[in-house]
Write an enzyme that holds these catalytic residues in place. Sequence first.
Site, PDB file in Angstrom:
ATOM      1  N   ARG A 105       0.832  -1.200   0.000  1.00  0.00           N
ATOM      2  CA  ARG A 105       0.000   0.000   0.000  1.00  0.00           C
ATOM      3  C   ARG A 105       0.867   1.251   0.000  1.00  0.00           C
ATOM      4  O   ARG A 105       0.513   2.266  -0.599  1.00  0.00           O
ATOM      5  CB  ARG A 105      -0.941  -0.022   1.207  1.00  0.00           C
ATOM      6  N   ASN A 137      -5.545   4.019  -0.681  1.00  0.00           N
ATOM      7  CA  ASN A 137      -4.328   3.606   0.027  1.00  0.00           C
ATOM      8  C   ASN A 137      -3.094   4.390  -0.406  1.00  0.00           C
ATOM      9  O   ASN A 137      -3.022   4.851  -1.539  1.00  0.00           O
ATOM     10  CB  ASN A 137      -4.091   2.110  -0.204  1.00  0.00           C
ATOM     11  N   ARG A 168     -12.320  -9.105   8.533  1.00  0.00           N
ATOM     12  CA  ARG A 168     -11.654 -10.325   8.055  1.00  0.00           C
ATOM     13  C   ARG A 168     -11.235 -11.209   9.235  1.00  0.00           C
ATOM     14  O   ARG A 168     -11.397 -12.434   9.207  1.00  0.00           O
ATOM     15  CB  ARG A 168     -10.425  -9.949   7.223  1.00  0.00           C
ATOM     16  N   HIS A 192      -3.408   0.304   8.504  1.00  0.00           N
ATOM     17  CA  HIS A 192      -4.059  -0.614   7.566  1.00  0.00           C
ATOM     18  C   HIS A 192      -2.973  -1.022   6.578  1.00  0.00           C
ATOM     19  O   HIS A 192      -2.779  -0.409   5.541  1.00  0.00           O
ATOM     20  CB  HIS A 192      -5.214   0.085   6.843  1.00  0.00           C
TER      21      HIS A 192
END
Length: 330
Positions: A105, A137, A168, A192
């Site tokens: 990312r 991102n 998730r 993230h």
Amino acid sequence: MTAGSKVFSNDSVRSSSFKSIKIVIVGAGNVGSTTAFTLLLSGLAAEIVIIDLNKKKAEGEAMDLNHAAPLSHETRVYLGDYKDCKDATAVVITAGKNQKPGETRMDLLKANISIFKEILREVTKYTKDAILLVATNPVDVLTYATLKLTGFPAERVIGSGTIIDTARFQYLIGKLYGLDPQSVNADIIGEHGDSELAVWSHASIAGLSLADFCEESETKYDEQALNECFKETKNAAYDIIQRKGSTEYGVAAGLVRILAAIIRDENALLTVSGLDSYSNIGDVCFSMPRKLNKDGAHRIINAKLSKDEDAKLVESVKSIKHAIESIGLN
């Protein structure tokens, strides 16, 4: 992330303020268009505006979505421009360079910060009141950039952050134990991205720690299997991108869950990215459980982490801070 929270409801009753709910989505790519579809199905908004440099693509998405409206909810979807940000409840930014197989990312940062500067310049011409929800991102760095470039109050600049990672993680733990994922309380916090961490010290099922749940339910407590759940969570985007080229459904559901908490004034606790500081590292955006309501996102609790989790969060926050400094926004 609160267990038992859903985007969709069978309750068709809408508040009197429904007609004033306008959501602008900047970016008609996979994430943007899927977010528009998910939002349409949710019935949360009266208007969904799609903005993209590729107007033909954005118009096609709007046409297609409008054909779904009679089968779902009375929502108007249309191709717009930045003037439509006026009176918007929220502006969702999904535009940017997509992550390709083998890319992290953070590899996207240079290209996407340039795109963001142009987008935010236009958005802020027409609104100073909307909530800005960032999905592009690297989301933590771009959330911070959005805050700095717009001057908006911190609570009204939100990154999707680890809401998808938490989902998730809960899914995988639920799968391991044969449970509905919404019965699992387990958060992913920090970046993230590659430095994110699982908060094992607070993970629970039915109010019990995972170890206690296993003991009470006469289920084997398998630490290695749980660690595999986290590993799979962290690598999920890479695995999906390798197979189908992009991630969109989970991310879109996460974005609409955030919008639902805002529109419904829920005061829901969700793991999203926002302005914060940790261990004297300085201002940075990263994910922690934050209270979301009509005014935006608010940090109301301090993390009581284990020593190992604390050290990992420090490193995660430092990695985001380093990326922020690399683009001169510290």
